[in-house]
Enzyme design. Structure first.
Site, PDB file in Angstrom:
ATOM      1  N   TYR A  59       4.187   5.170  11.227  1.00  9.40           N
ATOM      2  CA  TYR A  59       4.503   3.775  11.510  1.00  9.40           C
ATOM      3  C   TYR A  59       5.365   3.098  10.444  1.00  9.40           C
ATOM      4  CZ  TYR A  59       0.315   3.187   8.550  1.00  9.40           C
ATOM      5  OH  TYR A  59      -0.605   3.273   7.535  1.00  9.40           O
ATOM      6  N   HIS A  80      -3.763   4.082   4.729  1.00 12.49           N
ATOM      7  CA  HIS A  80      -4.814   3.066   4.814  1.00 12.49           C
ATOM      8  C   HIS A  80      -6.135   3.649   4.331  1.00 12.49           C
ATOM      9  CE1 HIS A  80      -7.237  -0.231   6.328  1.00 12.49           C
ATOM     10  NE2 HIS A  80      -7.967   0.639   6.998  1.00 12.49           N
ATOM     11  N   ARG A 128       0.856  -1.181   0.000  1.00 10.91           N
ATOM     12  CA  ARG A 128       0.000   0.000   0.000  1.00 10.91           C
ATOM     13  C   ARG A 128       0.896   1.235   0.000  1.00 10.91           C
ATOM     14  NH1 ARG A 128      -1.357   2.531   4.615  1.00 10.91           N
ATOM     15  NH2 ARG A 128      -1.427   0.679   5.921  1.00 10.91           N
TER      16      ARG A 128
END
Length: 365
Positions: free
Chosen positions: A275, A266, A262
């Site tokens: 992160y 998200h 990805r």
């Protein structure tokens, strides 16, 4: 993450092999014409451009939320084009590429994310279920549907029906997904579980969810699993087509792990810089699904500059048309919340509607 069992036909440099035998013993290949290769490229470029428009519209306050597919175009277009007309697909909320391949107007999910409607397309007409927001729930819906396909005798022949259920690596930790594996395995359901392992369940990395490659989980439920390079549109097509034929032939379920990444957030509510590190993203950019197919088309002299420029221009026009239609969507009235709940109405629902209208009217005074 361990990459054993990786089926790949097209590498990041655009070099191609005619066929490859996976660890499952199946030989995978494609037999596309030049027009079909060019069509896959156009699909991916168009889908990416429409997706980028979704991100832009959300940032401008025109959508409440958007779930981008950036980086996952090959997994979605490859698997979407592998579906036969009679096959049924159950998506998450990110399968914009599969939706496009099923011939659905790409504006449809924008109504959902703008809060205008709940999706709008007919699942029976397009053989593509409504988007599912609840993580993993669509796998149970797909399993029940697939069991029904078997009960109605629509499997066991080359023209039989198969079902595909999309989900992410994060959803693989959900109870619903594991329950669907149990039921599908026990009842030999004609279903393909297509896991897009994009490396992150929102902010949790894949290694925080599993100690083995996800495709190996299938063995514990009694059916095969295979891992494919999810950034390779050719391999994604070949593996999905073989899996669907396996299911429609009455051989039961199969799990595909499309190993991809990805590239964006998200959803538009997420900040991935909190992160993951920039160098990881850069490393995956070198494996970009569109760039590698373009390199292949150039190396094989299947397409040239004029073709690529035309594809970009067409995608830009499609995105502009999409934007104009999204902005022209009428704002629904709050009382329309009660419409389309029951096909022939309901006395209880009518009473709720009256109470809601009275409540709204109380503010007019």
């Amino acid at each position: 993450m361990d990459q054993r069992g990786f089926v790949q036909l097209l590498d990041p440099e655009g070099d191609h092999v005619d066929s490859v035998t996976g660890p499952d013993g199946v030989t995978y290949s494609v037999g596309f014409t030049d027009d079909e290769y060019r069509g896959l490229y156009q699909d991916m470029v168009t889908v990416r451009r429409l997706d980028a428009e979704g991100v832009a519209l959300q940032r401008q306050g025109e959508l409440g939320l958007w779930a981008s597919l950036l980086g996952q175009e090959a997994a979605q277009v490859g698997s979407g084009r592998a579906l036969r007309p009679q096959d049924m697909a159950f998506p998450t909320y990110r399968e914009h590429g599969v939706l496009y391949c099923r011939g659905i107007d790409p504006i449809m999910p924008f109504g959902l994310f703008r809060g205008v409607d709940q999706g709008g397309w007919d699942p029976n007409e397009f053989k593509f279920n409504q988007y599912t927001i609840v993580i993993g729930a669509q796998t149970l819906h797909a399993t029940g549907y697939a069991m029904g396909v078997t009960m109605e005798g629509r499997t066991g022949t080359p023209d039989g029906e198969a079902v595909i259920a999309y989900f992410g690596d994060g959803a693989s930790s959900q109870g619903e997904v594991n329950e669907s594996f149990v039921w599908s395995g026990v009842f030999n359901a004609p279903i393909v579980f297509f896991c897009q392992n994009n490396q992150y369940a929102i902010s949790a990395a894949a290694e925080r969810q599993t100690r083995v490659p996800l495709y190996q989980r299938a063995g514990g439920y009694g059916f095969p699993g295979v891992r494919v390079d999810g950034n390779d549109v050719l391999a994604s097509y070949a593996v999905t087509r073989a899996a669907l034929d396996h299911a429609r032939g009455g051989q039961g379920p199969i799990l595909i792990e499309a190993y991809t990444y990805r590239m964006g957030a998200h959803t538009s509510s997420d900040d991935p810089t909190r992160y993951r590190i920039a160098s990881e993203v850069e490393a995956w950019k070198a494996k970009d699904p569109i760039s590698r197919l373009k390199a292949f088309l150039v190396k094989q002299r299947i397409a040239g500059d004029d073709f690529f420029a035309q594809v970009e221009d067409d995608a830009k026009k499609a995105a502009l048309d999409l934007r104009e239609r999204v902005l022209a969507m009428p704002d629904p009235q709050p009382v329309e919340l009660f419409d389309n709940v029951y096909p022939t109405g309901s006395p209880d629902l009518d009473a709720q509607r009256r109470r809601f209208r009275d409540y709204r009217a109380s503010f007019d005074d």
